[in-house]
Design an enzyme around this catalytic site. Sequence first.
Site, mmCIF file in Angstrom:
data_model
loop_
_atom_site.group_PDB
_atom_site.id
_atom_site.type_symbol
_atom_site.label_atom_id
_atom_site.label_comp_id
_atom_site.label_asym_id
_atom_site.label_seq_id
_atom_site.Cartn_x
_atom_site.Cartn_y
_atom_site.Cartn_z
ATOM 1 N N LYS A 175 0.833 -1.210 0.000
ATOM 2 C CA LYS A 175 0.000 0.000 0.000
ATOM 3 C C LYS A 175 0.868 1.260 0.000
ATOM 4 C CE LYS A 175 -0.246 -0.397 5.002
ATOM 5 N NZ LYS A 175 -0.905 -1.123 6.090
ATOM 6 N N TYR A 230 13.473 32.438 3.446
ATOM 7 C CA TYR A 230 12.261 33.151 3.862
ATOM 8 C C TYR A 230 12.281 33.486 5.352
ATOM 9 C CZ TYR A 230 10.040 31.769 -0.553
ATOM 10 O OH TYR A 230 9.718 31.589 -1.867
ATOM 11 N N ASP A 257 10.951 24.186 -3.188
ATOM 12 C CA ASP A 257 11.765 23.473 -4.173
ATOM 13 C C ASP A 257 13.252 23.429 -3.850
ATOM 14 O OD1 ASP A 257 9.342 23.769 -5.815
ATOM 15 O OD2 ASP A 257 10.042 25.834 -6.020
ATOM 16 N N HIS A 277 -5.458 -7.621 13.235
ATOM 17 C CA HIS A 277 -4.310 -6.708 13.130
ATOM 18 C C HIS A 277 -3.900 -6.213 14.512
ATOM 19 C CE1 HIS A 277 -1.521 -4.148 11.049
ATOM 20 N NE2 HIS A 277 -2.130 -3.019 11.331
HETATM 21 C C1 LIG Z 1 -0.099 -1.803 6.874
HETATM 22 C C2 LIG Z 1 -0.552 -3.100 7.366
HETATM 23 C C3 LIG Z 1 0.375 -4.130 7.593
HETATM 24 C C4 LIG Z 1 1.878 -3.929 7.519
HETATM 25 O O1 LIG Z 1 2.338 -3.269 8.684
HETATM 26 P P1 LIG Z 1 3.918 -3.141 8.986
HETATM 27 O O2 LIG Z 1 3.971 -2.573 10.347
HETATM 28 O O3 LIG Z 1 4.475 -2.206 7.970
HETATM 29 O O4 LIG Z 1 4.496 -4.481 8.874
HETATM 30 C C5 LIG Z 1 -0.124 -5.371 7.937
HETATM 31 N N1 LIG Z 1 -1.455 -5.588 8.075
HETATM 32 C C6 LIG Z 1 -2.363 -4.602 7.888
HETATM 33 C C7 LIG Z 1 -3.810 -4.899 8.071
HETATM 34 C C8 LIG Z 1 -1.949 -3.331 7.553
HETATM 35 O O5 LIG Z 1 -2.838 -2.361 7.384
#
Ligand SMILES: *Cc1c(COP(=O)(O)O)cnc(C)c1O
Length: 370
Positions: A35, A260, A309, A162
């Site tokens: 991703k 700046y 830039d 997760h």
């Molecule tokens: C992004 C993600 C991962 C990977 O996480 P890392 O900490 O980069 O290993 C794994 N599972 C899910 C559901 C995620 O969203």
Amino acid sequence: MTYSSWIEIDLGQLKKNIQIIRNILQGKLYCLPVKANAYGHGLIEVSKLAQKEGVDYLAVANLQEGIALRKANISIPILLLGAFYENQIKEIIDYDLEVTVSSQYKAQILADYCKANKKSCFAHLEVDTGMRRTGVREETAISLYNFVKDQKHFEIKGIYSHFALAENNSDPFTKAQIDSFERVLKAIKSDKPLIKHLANSAGIYNFKDSYFDMARPAAISFGCYREKIEKEFVGIKTCFSVKSRISYFKVVQEGMGISYGHQYITDKQTRIVTVPVGYGDGYRRSLSNISEVLINGKRYPIRGIICMDQFMVDIGEDSAYVGDEVVLIGKQKNEEISIQEIARLCNTVSYDILCSFNQRLPRIYINKEK
Ligand SMILES: *Cc1c(COP(=O)(O)O)cnc(C)c1O
């Protein structure tokens, strides 16, 4: 090379990282989340290498990332992690993506679509064991599982959850998440094998009992992690550098303001060089006056506000010439500026820094092994 500034990705090192992680997983399936442009490394190039190196699955956050992979002829399974919408189902199926089913409602609209259109697809059931982002709670996981297994319009292929706190190897909450996931697995009586998956990168190095059938380590695959490394992880290294070339050189007198707002005033006559990268490329403005870069293997401070830039660097009495390489992140001779160092200066995590650099900086792929 004709670019003034670029991101260099070492595919030889990425390949090594993937091989080391495959060894650590000892035959469990390896799902590489790609991703956010593969954490800034380039969605297609990384995915092609992953497929060639025998990675079993890719994971993406949204539909367009999955479509881009299929259009690039990536053929291994792709899991869509994010929640899907009803009007995305047609393309999810057309592009052969596997979906996350994270509620009874999602299961229903998927079943309805498949039935009405005589289509089929693979789904992974997501259980929320403590992240509180998406997924069904432990108490409802079983009834949802029974619902999806009894309908014949799509096929349940996996079940996952997760971690929320796995970065901390002593926090008991992660153990509680693993236990919760195991209770769900025990309670569902599956007549065919499901791919059970839970571990992200932190799970891989902190919780060896969280591998189940598949792991989803991304950050560590890109050589990016904070913990002290254990023997088995030695050899995993970052493969991401940000480089530029000096575009301008000048001598500035004492007491002169730079950039700046003149937020830096020289305290003596000094040599200032200009580097053609800025926050418009993703090099954070908050690094103004605090970060350093490498020129000729030596660290030099950024002076004044980083522009969209360009920014300025103080090389004191040293010599440097227009065209000389400048390293913003990465190695030069014996010095290194790590992604973690930049992340600390920005009060954020390395993931955020990797994703900050946008498409304005071309990705140049090298292979240092060769
Ligand atoms: C992004 C993600 C991962 C990977 O996480 P890392 O900490 O980069 O290993 C794994 N599972 C899910 C559901 C995620 O969203």
